[in-house]
Write a protein that holds these residues in place. Sequence first.
Motif, mmCIF file in Angstrom:
data_model
loop_
_atom_site.group_PDB
_atom_site.id
_atom_site.type_symbol
_atom_site.label_atom_id
_atom_site.label_comp_id
_atom_site.label_asym_id
_atom_site.label_seq_id
_atom_site.Cartn_x
_atom_site.Cartn_y
_atom_site.Cartn_z
ATOM 1 N N ASP A 136 112.961 25.891 7.788
ATOM 2 C CA ASP A 136 113.601 27.062 8.377
ATOM 3 C C ASP A 136 112.556 28.158 8.591
ATOM 4 O OD1 ASP A 136 115.335 29.034 9.194
ATOM 5 O OD2 ASP A 136 116.112 29.460 7.185
ATOM 6 N N VAL A 137 112.265 28.469 9.852
ATOM 7 C CA VAL A 137 111.319 29.541 10.147
ATOM 8 C C VAL A 137 112.043 30.870 9.938
ATOM 9 C CG1 VAL A 137 109.829 30.612 11.875
ATOM 10 C CG2 VAL A 137 110.028 28.125 11.766
ATOM 11 N N LEU A 138 111.709 31.531 8.835
ATOM 12 C CA LEU A 138 112.387 32.757 8.444
ATOM 13 C C LEU A 138 111.986 33.938 9.318
ATOM 14 C CD1 LEU A 138 111.883 32.353 4.589
ATOM 15 C CD2 LEU A 138 113.948 31.823 5.903
ATOM 16 N N GLY A 139 110.790 33.880 9.850
ATOM 17 C CA GLY A 139 110.309 34.964 10.702
ATOM 18 C C GLY A 139 109.055 34.531 11.421
ATOM 19 N N GLU A 140 108.851 35.093 12.593
ATOM 20 C CA GLU A 140 107.705 34.730 13.430
ATOM 21 C C GLU A 140 107.105 35.999 14.008
ATOM 22 O OE1 GLU A 140 107.063 32.466 17.699
ATOM 23 O OE2 GLU A 140 108.755 31.882 16.429
ATOM 24 N N TYR A 141 105.772 36.095 14.009
ATOM 25 C CA TYR A 141 105.103 37.339 14.408
ATOM 26 C C TYR A 141 103.824 37.040 15.158
ATOM 27 C CZ TYR A 141 102.943 42.002 13.709
ATOM 28 O OH TYR A 141 102.355 43.232 13.867
ATOM 29 N N ASP A 142 103.632 37.709 16.284
ATOM 30 C CA ASP A 142 102.371 37.653 17.022
ATOM 31 C C ASP A 142 101.572 38.896 16.642
ATOM 32 O OD1 ASP A 142 103.151 35.316 18.287
ATOM 33 O OD2 ASP A 142 104.039 36.375 19.983
ATOM 34 N N THR A 143 100.449 38.711 15.975
ATOM 35 C CA THR A 143 99.695 39.802 15.358
ATOM 36 C C THR A 143 98.835 40.548 16.381
ATOM 37 O OG1 THR A 143 99.544 38.418 13.367
ATOM 38 C CG2 THR A 143 98.159 40.401 13.467
ATOM 39 N N PRO A 144 99.150 41.786 16.718
ATOM 40 C CA PRO A 144 98.358 42.519 17.710
ATOM 41 C C PRO A 144 96.884 42.618 17.292
ATOM 42 C CG PRO A 144 100.416 43.670 17.267
ATOM 43 C CD PRO A 144 100.290 42.579 16.232
ATOM 44 N N GLY A 145 96.006 42.198 18.202
ATOM 45 C CA GLY A 145 94.575 42.318 17.943
ATOM 46 C C GLY A 145 94.074 41.515 16.766
ATOM 47 N N TRP A 146 94.848 40.551 16.299
ATOM 48 C CA TRP A 146 94.488 39.758 15.123
ATOM 49 C C TRP A 146 94.261 40.652 13.891
ATOM 50 C CZ3 TRP A 146 94.510 34.466 14.954
ATOM 51 C CH2 TRP A 146 94.425 33.767 16.166
ATOM 52 N N ASP A 147 94.893 41.785 13.840
ATOM 53 C CA ASP A 147 94.633 42.780 12.794
ATOM 54 C C ASP A 147 95.269 42.351 11.468
ATOM 55 O OD1 ASP A 147 94.427 45.012 11.154
ATOM 56 O OD2 ASP A 147 94.821 46.420 12.781
ATOM 57 N N PRO A 148 94.454 42.096 10.427
ATOM 58 C CA PRO A 148 95.002 41.667 9.137
ATOM 59 C C PRO A 148 95.977 42.666 8.531
ATOM 60 C CG PRO A 148 92.624 41.314 9.204
ATOM 61 C CD PRO A 148 92.976 42.129 10.414
ATOM 62 N N GLY A 185 112.134 27.606 3.509
ATOM 63 C CA GLY A 185 111.776 28.653 4.451
ATOM 64 C C GLY A 185 110.273 28.835 4.598
ATOM 65 N N VAL A 186 109.824 29.058 5.836
ATOM 66 C CA VAL A 186 108.410 29.317 6.105
ATOM 67 C C VAL A 186 108.288 30.557 6.996
ATOM 68 C CG1 VAL A 186 107.792 26.882 5.924
ATOM 69 C CG2 VAL A 186 108.313 27.855 8.169
ATOM 70 N N LEU A 187 107.140 31.205 6.895
ATOM 71 C CA LEU A 187 106.798 32.298 7.802
ATOM 72 C C LEU A 187 105.754 31.810 8.790
ATOM 73 C CD1 LEU A 187 106.446 35.412 5.436
ATOM 74 C CD2 LEU A 187 108.436 34.720 6.809
ATOM 75 N N GLU A 188 105.816 32.323 10.002
ATOM 76 C CA GLU A 188 104.862 31.946 11.042
ATOM 77 C C GLU A 188 104.140 33.203 11.531
ATOM 78 O OE1 GLU A 188 104.900 30.154 15.566
ATOM 79 O OE2 GLU A 188 106.483 29.494 14.181
ATOM 80 N N VAL A 189 102.860 33.306 11.180
ATOM 81 C CA VAL A 189 102.051 34.468 11.551
ATOM 82 C C VAL A 189 101.033 34.017 12.587
ATOM 83 C CG1 VAL A 189 100.612 36.355 10.701
ATOM 84 C CG2 VAL A 189 102.366 35.356 9.211
ATOM 85 N N ASN A 190 101.317 34.304 13.837
ATOM 86 C CA ASN A 190 100.476 33.869 14.939
ATOM 87 C C ASN A 190 99.377 34.895 15.233
ATOM 88 O OD1 ASN A 190 102.100 31.466 15.568
ATOM 89 N ND2 ASN A 190 103.654 32.957 16.177
ATOM 90 N N GLY A 191 98.534 34.550 16.210
ATOM 91 C CA GLY A 191 97.443 35.429 16.582
ATOM 92 C C GLY A 191 97.864 36.467 17.608
ATOM 93 N N SER A 192 96.878 37.082 18.230
ATOM 94 C CA SER A 192 97.124 38.196 19.142
ATOM 95 C C SER A 192 97.836 37.752 20.412
ATOM 96 C CB SER A 192 95.795 38.852 19.505
ATOM 97 O OG SER A 192 95.995 39.844 20.498
#
Length: 369
Positions: free
Chosen positions: A204-216, A174-181
């Motif tokens: 297996d992509v366990l979760g995917e997220y587009d990070t608003p404003g690139w906010d850590p 499993g991997v997580l995918e943390v994208n940009g804004s």
Amino acid sequence: MKKVVTRAAIAAASIALLAGSLTACSNGSQASSSGGGGSATNAKIGLLLPDSVTARFASADRPLFTDRIKEKCPDCSVLYQNAGGDASKQQQQAQAMLTQGVKVLVLDAFDGEAAASIVSLAKSKNVPVISYDRLINSGDVSAYISFDNNKVGELQATALVDRMKDLGIADDAGVLEVNGSPTDNNASQFKAGAQSVLSTTSYDVLGEYDTPGWDPAKAQSWAAGQISKVGVDNIKGIYAANDDTAGGVISAMQAAGATDLPPITGQDATLAGLQRILAGKQYMTVYKAFKPEAEGAADLALELAAGKKASTTSTVKTASGKTVPSVILTPVAVTADNIKDTVVKDGLFTAKDICTTQLADACTKYGIK
């Protein structure tokens, strides 16, 4: 592989900003491509950067750009503003700069869709706009300078996949995918590049997220929720679109008790990111040589301010299919093995900057001195 469809939010202020502003004036792009021209002496150059959470803007882009302008045109001045992650604020800043008589706007858009109205307003005032680092969805942009953004995502995902294979991690891990804004056109290109690689694997992509404003902090909060959902031990790799979001995800993993962190990607070769790589907390970053990008933007701005054609070498297509003259630079994948031969060699950071007491052994190991 799971996909997330996003739409860039267009700031409501863009409508008000454009109201009554479009006239029969020639646009900045046309004015800049006439060739010949005079001097940029005494020109005011506007530099608009998108947010305060991305470390590179204050530490690299702004000073490199300003120094280059002063070097090549001592009588010129740079008007600077940072939007602080607010598209409406950025439009207000642009309008103020145009009122102050800038000859060129260099715009790193917080929202590439909303910023099209800034380009239209500048066009009505015969002021050319350089789309800096992030592509604005407008065919009236006079020039664009950035990196091969799909390549950035490909480098990140390839490094992640190769590292997971080197570690003998199971093919269905499993991997997580943390994208940009979602409002950053570049982020969509990083994401597309990464997914073009990840989709060829059986991870297996366990979760995917587009990070608003690139906010850590938002990346960290989302990652914490995913960790609670799937279990920290089931996350065997993490695609993080830049070093700042990587830092947020690492904090979430550590808070959940992870002692042996999985491979984690990044981008921007920030000082914190490089130090995490040497500490074994982050696997890689992508180095985009900010010096040629910022200085190249300054050179383009001075050409346009003098009424000359921008010296571009390529073209790109906007989201709406318009062709924009461009300068496209090449990104480089960085791991502990080549920090010395990339960011240190180029002077982005010195060994003294990077090598804290805690990292002395790692710096010695990798020849960073």
